[in-house]
Design an enzyme around this catalytic site. Structure first.
Site, PDB file in Angstrom:
ATOM      1  N   SER A 100       0.961  -1.213  -0.045  1.00  0.00           N
ATOM      2  CA  SER A 100       0.185  -0.192   0.160  1.00  0.00           C
ATOM      3  C   SER A 100       0.866   1.215   0.098  1.00  0.00           C
ATOM      4  O   SER A 100       0.148   2.078  -0.688  1.00  0.00           O
ATOM      5  CB  SER A 100      -1.020   0.106   1.001  1.00  0.00           C
ATOM      6  OG  SER A 100      -0.451   0.238   2.774  1.00  0.00           O
TER       7      SER A 100
ATOM      8  N   HIS B 171      -5.529  -4.334  -0.454  1.00  0.00           N
ATOM      9  CA  HIS B 171      -5.475  -3.303  -1.269  1.00  0.00           C
ATOM     10  C   HIS B 171      -6.011  -3.611  -2.390  1.00  0.00           C
ATOM     11  O   HIS B 171      -6.260  -2.820  -3.273  1.00  0.00           O
ATOM     12  CB  HIS B 171      -3.812  -2.408  -1.095  1.00  0.00           C
ATOM     13  CG  HIS B 171      -4.147  -2.063  -0.014  1.00  0.00           C
ATOM     14  ND1 HIS B 171      -5.219  -0.849   0.512  1.00  0.00           N
ATOM     15  CD2 HIS B 171      -3.151  -2.456   0.934  1.00  0.00           C
ATOM     16  CE1 HIS B 171      -3.837  -0.991   2.067  1.00  0.00           C
ATOM     17  NE2 HIS B 171      -3.478  -1.555   2.112  1.00  0.00           N
TER      18      HIS B 171
ATOM     19  N   LYS C 101     -12.026  -1.422   3.465  1.00  0.00           N
ATOM     20  CA  LYS C 101     -11.115  -1.217   2.514  1.00  0.00           C
ATOM     21  C   LYS C 101     -12.016  -0.326   0.827  1.00  0.00           C
ATOM     22  O   LYS C 101     -13.665   0.200   1.361  1.00  0.00           O
ATOM     23  CB  LYS C 101      -9.998  -0.687   1.922  1.00  0.00           C
ATOM     24  CG  LYS C 101      -8.859  -0.789   3.421  1.00  0.00           C
ATOM     25  CD  LYS C 101      -7.286  -1.529   3.096  1.00  0.00           C
ATOM     26  CE  LYS C 101      -7.596  -0.979   4.403  1.00  0.00           C
ATOM     27  NZ  LYS C 101      -6.076  -1.467   4.663  1.00  0.00           N
TER      28      LYS C 101
HETATM   29  C1  LIG Z   1      -4.908  -2.324   6.212  1.00  0.00           C
HETATM   30  C2  LIG Z   1      -4.993  -3.333   6.312  1.00  0.00           C
HETATM   31  C3  LIG Z   1      -4.723  -4.694   6.806  1.00  0.00           C
HETATM   32  C4  LIG Z   1      -6.803  -4.419   7.875  1.00  0.00           C
HETATM   33  O1  LIG Z   1      -6.890  -4.317   7.798  1.00  0.00           O
HETATM   34  P1  LIG Z   1      -8.319  -4.165   8.219  1.00  0.00           P
HETATM   35  O2  LIG Z   1      -9.850  -4.660   8.210  1.00  0.00           O
HETATM   36  O3  LIG Z   1      -7.979  -2.576   7.984  1.00  0.00           O
HETATM   37  O4  LIG Z   1      -7.894  -3.730   9.499  1.00  0.00           O
HETATM   38  C5  LIG Z   1      -4.345  -5.452   6.662  1.00  0.00           C
HETATM   39  N1  LIG Z   1      -2.762  -5.827   5.867  1.00  0.00           N
HETATM   40  C6  LIG Z   1      -3.190  -4.616   4.888  1.00  0.00           C
HETATM   41  C7  LIG Z   1      -1.395  -5.482   4.339  1.00  0.00           C
HETATM   42  C8  LIG Z   1      -3.364  -3.327   5.594  1.00  0.00           C
HETATM   43  O5  LIG Z   1      -3.151  -1.896   4.525  1.00  0.00           O
END
Ligand SMILES: *Cc1c(COP(=O)(O)O)cnc(C)c1O
Length: 404
Positions: free
Chosen positions: A189, A217, A248
């Site tokens: 990300s 992502h 997301k």
């Molecule tokens: C945001 C994120 C998570 C965690 O996901 P959430 O649903 O926000 O807890 C896991 N892995 C990656 C790579 C992330 O960027």
């Protein structure tokens, strides 16, 4: 010990290092994303344009999602009323798990309260319970994976970021009979780069290792049905576990793994982070399911998102503002300095009504400080033009490094 003094002193140290985190106090406005009301430190309210949301496709305000949530709220009430084991399994959870298994073409899926918890719980359970398991972890893996692996106390080796040859080299030195788990992400990300999934799967097959892919992502964003990069590349069946988030691109909240029925049942039966916590509210499950179903059929959000990201990159190039070139939807604008990075973010918010969070060490290496833009289908070309004009003014006034 003076506990309070210790807390304050630790925070002062963070401030001195420039690593203290300030949260922007926002009220999102349904129906006018990416606009939000910012409650600033002077106690005033102002409208800002949000440029760093992970609600990549605006599904958090999509009427189909909201309608499903309203209906489930009216039908089932607020909370799930228990853990999954003790009265908390709502039919909407079951339907959502079926939807997720279908999305990734796996036998089964398992829901968690967040993507973080899904990584932490699944990785810690698998690595701890497979006898003498060795974990191979990409150098840039997310904190949730690192913490899960750490908690398992399994032997861990870090391979060079996106480097199947380094992975192969490490595996070649290991006892072929011990179980092995390779943990990596599809879209990273902060740089927006994408893993060589096929090559990593080839190495995994060669050494009889399991693969665990975080598509957080990428779900909703890539592939004809939003199944992620593995779907786009026709590789979903080569991965042992595909993990994702509902928070997301799907615009709601929650996390999950999808895998074989036996693996999901194993995690369901042994993972503390799954068992001992209240299930997601039924309305959340219903909203997430509606979002997934919609993005399985509709490509227009993904198409528009790509157009907007392409337009932003083109305008940044024209203005000479440096940004990382990558094959994903993430547009990191490079500042290369922590103080400028934070100040520019403040200046954009206060002077221009533009909100983008500065990304500094330790999230990224020192000297690579950046502003991470996530343009979406609901950002207009006019808003992008205005954003790049603001950035160009700031770049000129600060004499910042321009793109070659
Ligand atoms: C945001 C994120 C998570 C965690 O996901 P959430 O649903 O926000 O807890 C896991 N892995 C990656 C790579 C992330 O960027």
């Amino acid at each position: 010990m003076d506990y309070q003094a210790y807390f304050k002193q630790s925070l002062d140290q963070l401030r001195d290092e420039g690593n203290y985190r300030y949260f922007a106090d926002l009220a999102r406005k349904k129906g006018s994303f990416p606009y939000a009301t910012h409650h600033n430190r002077a106690g005033e309210q102002e409208t800002v344009t949000v440029w760093c949301s992970n609600d990549y496709l605006g599904m958090g305000q999509n009427p189909i999602v909201l309608e499903a949530m309203h209906a489930a709220l009216e039908e089932c009430g607020a909370g799930a009323g228990g853990t999954r084991n003790i009265s908390g399994t709502n039919h909407y959870h079951v339907l959502l798990e079926r939807e997720l298994a279908d999305l990734h073409q796996k036998e089964s899926a398992l829901l968690f309260t967040s993507g973080y918890v899904s990584n932490w719980a699944a990785l810690s359970t698998l690595a701890a319970r497979l006898p003498k398991c060795i974990v191979l972890s990409d150098a840039l893996n997310h904190a949730s994976m690192i913490e899960g692996i750490r908690h398992s106390r399994a032997e861990k080796h870090v391979f060079k970021h996106n480097d199947p040859e380094d992975l192969d080299r490490l595996l070649s030195d290991m006892d072929p009979d011990r179980p092995k788990l390779i943990a990596f992400e599809s879209v990273y990300s902060m740089d927006g780069d994408i893993a060589p999934i096929a090559e990593i799967c080839d190495v995994a097959d060669k050494h009889n290792a399991m693969t665990y892919l975080d598509e957080v992502h990428a779900v909703g964003m890539y592939g004809p049905r939003g199944g992620g990069v593995a779907e786009q590349e026709g590789l979903m069946d080569r991965l042992t576990v595909i993990e994702g988030t509902l928070g997301k691109a799907f615009g709601v909240v929650g996390g999950y793994i999808t895998a074989s029925e036996a693996l999901c049942d194993f995690v369901r039966s042994f993972a503390s982070g799954f068992i001992f916590t209240t299930a997601l509210p039924p309305a959340v499950a219903a909203g997430a399911r509606a979002s997934i179903k919609h993005l399985k059929k509709s490509d227009s959000e993904r198409r528009l998102q790509k157009e907007r990201a392409g337009y932003l990159r083109q305008r940044l190039d024209a203005a000479g503002i440096p940004h990382l070139d990558n094959p994903s939807h993430i547009v990191p604008v490079m500042v290369y300095d922590p103080v400028h990075c934070r100040e520019i973010s403040d200046q954009l918010m206060e002077g221009y009504g533009v909100y983008v969070q500065p990304i500094n060490y330790p999230t990224v290496p020192k000297g690579t400080e950046r502003l991470r833009f996530t343009p979406g289908p609901l950002h207009t070309e006019d808003q992008i033009d205005r954003l790049v004009d603001c950035l160009a003014t700031i770049w000129a006034s600060r004499g910042l490094r321009k793109a070659a």
